[in-house]
Structure formats: C-alpha cells, structure tokens
Design an enzyme around this catalytic site. Structure first.
Site, short mmCIF file in Angstrom:
data_model
loop_
_atom_site.label_atom_id
_atom_site.label_comp_id
_atom_site.label_asym_id
_atom_site.label_seq_id
_atom_site.Cartn_x
_atom_site.Cartn_y
_atom_site.Cartn_z
N CYS A 56 1.41 4.14 -5.98
CA CYS A 56 1.50 2.68 -5.85
C CYS A 56 0.34 2.02 -6.60
O CYS A 56 -0.82 2.33 -6.38
CB CYS A 56 1.45 2.31 -4.37
SG CYS A 56 1.57 0.56 -4.07
N GLU A 88 4.37 -4.64 -8.99
CA GLU A 88 5.29 -3.50 -9.06
C GLU A 88 6.32 -3.56 -7.95
O GLU A 88 6.04 -4.03 -6.85
CB GLU A 88 4.51 -2.18 -8.89
CG GLU A 88 3.62 -1.82 -10.03
CD GLU A 88 2.88 -0.51 -9.75
OE1 GLU A 88 3.27 0.21 -8.81
OE2 GLU A 88 1.93 -0.22 -10.48
#
Length: 361
Positions: free
Chosen positions: A340, A91
């Site tokens: 996250c 990511e």
C-alpha cells in the site's frame, strides 16, 4: 474546483433539485444515471431537461479523478493510480476474490500515523479526501468492467488504502451511506470493512453509529513496548485504552473485530509474541479474528523483512492451539507495486527525477 456530484447523499440531492425548482423525483433519475447506468457526463442523462443539465454542469463534475496508471497482475489484481483535481495522487486496488470483486479505497492523501514498516506513511498527510473522491474510486473501478463488457459488479469494499479512515471520520461515514444506499450501488454494509490503526475514541464513536460495517484493527504487536516501536499511534492510544474501546464496540454492537497482524521477521513473529496475543484476546476470543499478513518489503524500510513460512506457520499454529480464530491472508498483486502506497511513492519519485532532469539536462 467544482465538487463531485458523488459527494451528495440521496437526501441532499433531493434538496438540491427542489432548490432548482424541479420535482423531487428528479433526484431519483439522477441517481439512477450515476449509480445504475453509470454515465460519465450529465449530457448522457437524456430524461433531464437541458436547463437542469446546464445547472448540474455549472455546479458539479461527474468524475473528479484522472486515471494516471493501471497495473494488472497475473492473479487478476488491478492497481490504479488516480490524480485528484489538485494534482495529488492516490491509489486504489481491485482484488478478484472467490466471493466477488473487492475494492480497497484510499481516504487521505498521505498518512500521519507513521507506522515504521508502511509505504503509505512515506509521504505525510496533505489532506483528507472528501466523500465524492472516495465514492469516485469505486465508480471508476466499476467503469473498468463496464467498458470491457464484463457483467461483473463491485461487491465488497475494504477501507484499507492510504490514510487513517477514522482521521477522516465524517467523510468516510458519508461514503458508507452513499455506497450502501439502495438507490445507489447498494453494496451491503456487511460487505464493507473499515480498518483503523487504533484511534480509540473514534472506535467508540463508530460503535454508537449503529452501522453494520465491519471493523478491523491494525494491531501488529501484542504489547506496548513493541507496538510503540513500530506504530507511534500506540503512544497516544496504548493497548489498554485501545482494547477498552474494542470491548466497548463489541458490547455495544455484538459484532466481531478483525485484528490485522503484519509478520515482520524476528520482530513480532515469534511464538512468544503469539502467546502474548492469545492472552490479549482471551476475553473477546469468540468475537475476534486474526489476519496474519505476509510483509511486502519497502525499500525505504529495509530494517524489516518478510517472515519465513516456517515462522508464520509456527505463529499460526500457536494461535489455533489456543482457540484463536486466525488465517494467513492470501496475497494479491505480488508482481506489481503491491505494498500500500508503493505505486504512488514510486511514481512521485519518477516525476521528481523527470523534473530535475528537465532543469539540469
């Protein structure tokens, strides 16, 4: 798999072109194409010979990442899911701040730190990213703006994505040097922040490097008992050892440290913990800064919940009254997979479900 051309530092690029029988200035030309004109193929480097382009194609790729998913938030935050050459997923997040465009990069596939509140650690570390794979995240985010004709440039970097940066120390340092290079993206070192969960020996090493990159420490608790219960890294590097390293860093660099503190309801967010934190910071108060972080709930960690605003405010007020510099972090991307590691984790779940459905329709 061929490495990314972004893995090469400028000096290494010069050495490579000399090995190919070319003049050293060709390295400057290649870097200008990569970082100023931001081309996506070697064929676009029109002032290079066909022979040199063929050698570049034979040995390197420009972009090692494949874009899988892009999520755009109402507040301008953009979350990217990239696929690496080996099929693994990472990511990257773009945040539009008042001071410019900030990108949060990932440094590892998965994470072994094992913080009990974090989505990143749901998948154990599978490998480190190399320098080129970290640089490529910045380049692809910049491409997002270039393709839209928006005259905006990535100006800040936070190394706070999936993984522990200091567990991938050399690649992260090389990333800093590449992205900071005047001939490259020229992002100032003081516009870059690296966050560690507390690898004390690496904090000391980082102090000795002499780089101007900002240091943040994921603290999240003011005492060993509580910190060890939510961050297993504290068992290896308890607060005494961690703060000895932090004090060494401050003495060596004369630079401040940001402490990240995630607010977990009725776990670490009481006034008692705030007072403990002020005591912990008393010797370095002038060069410390506390970032209070609202918790993004993770379904796999449902033992935790977000602290109510009144508890956050009471914690904040306690720190301020004791003279501690602090702020409550502005949230970004709350309407997308904000925590996250969440986008990656959710995508991997969906991919597994599709695979099972295909086998057992």
């Amino acid at each position: 798999m061929k490495p990314s051309i972004h893995s090469l530092a400028h000096q290494t690029m010069q050495e490579w072109v000399l090995e190919q029988g070319e003049k050293k200035f060709r390295a400057d030309q290649i870097w200008e194409w990569l970082y100023r004109k931001r081309v996506q193929s070697f064929e676009e480097m029109t002032n290079l010979s066909k022979d040199l382009i063929a050698k570049l194609n034979d040995q390197f790729v420009v972009n090692p990442l494949k874009q899988r998913i892009v999520q755009e938030s109402a507040d301008g935050t953009v979350k990217y899911l990239f696929e690496l050459p080996d099929g693994m997923l990472i990511e990257t997040v773009l945040m539009c701040q008042h001071y410019g465009l900030s990108v949060c990069v990932t440094t590892q596939v998965g994470c072994n730190i094992g913080c009990t509140f974090c989505a990143s650690g749901l998948i154990k570390k599978q490998r480190d990213l190399n320098n080129g794979e970290i640089v490529a995240q910045i380049m692809l985010v910049q491409k997002y703006f270039d393709e839209r004709g928006q005259d905006e440039r990535v100006s800040h970097i936070v190394v706070m994505g999936i993984g522990e940066p200091f567990d991938n120390y050399n690649n992260v340092l090389n990333f800093f040097r590449t992205i900071n290079d005047d001939k490259g993206m020229a992002i100032g070192a003081r516009h870059i922040t690296v966050s560690t969960s507390g690898l004390a020996h690496k904090i000391r090493d980082f102090a000795d490097e002499g780089v101007q990159v900002n240091l943040a420490v994921s603290l999240h608790a003011p005492n060993n008992e509580l910190r060890s219960s939510i961050m297993k890294i504290n068992r290896a590097f308890p607060i005494e050892k961690l703060f000895a390293a932090i004090e060494y860093y401050i003495e060596t660099t004369n630079r401040g440290v940001t402490f990240e503190y995630i607010m977990l309801n009725e776990v670490n967010d009481g006034v008692e913990q705030a007072l403990e934190l002020t005591e912990l910071l008393k010797n370095i108060k002038k060069l410390s800064y506390v970032n209070l972080i609202p918790y993004n709930p993770v379904s796999e960690h449902d033992q935790y919940s977000r602290s109510p605003k009144e508890r956050v405010l009471a914690f904040y007020d306690t720190l301020k009254k004791k003279g501690v510099n602090c702020v409550v972090r502005q949230e970004h991307g709350t309407d997308i997979d904000a925590a996250c590691g969440q986008l990656r984790s959710n995508t991997m779940k969906r991919d597994r479900q599709k695979a099972v459905s295909a086998v057992n329709p």
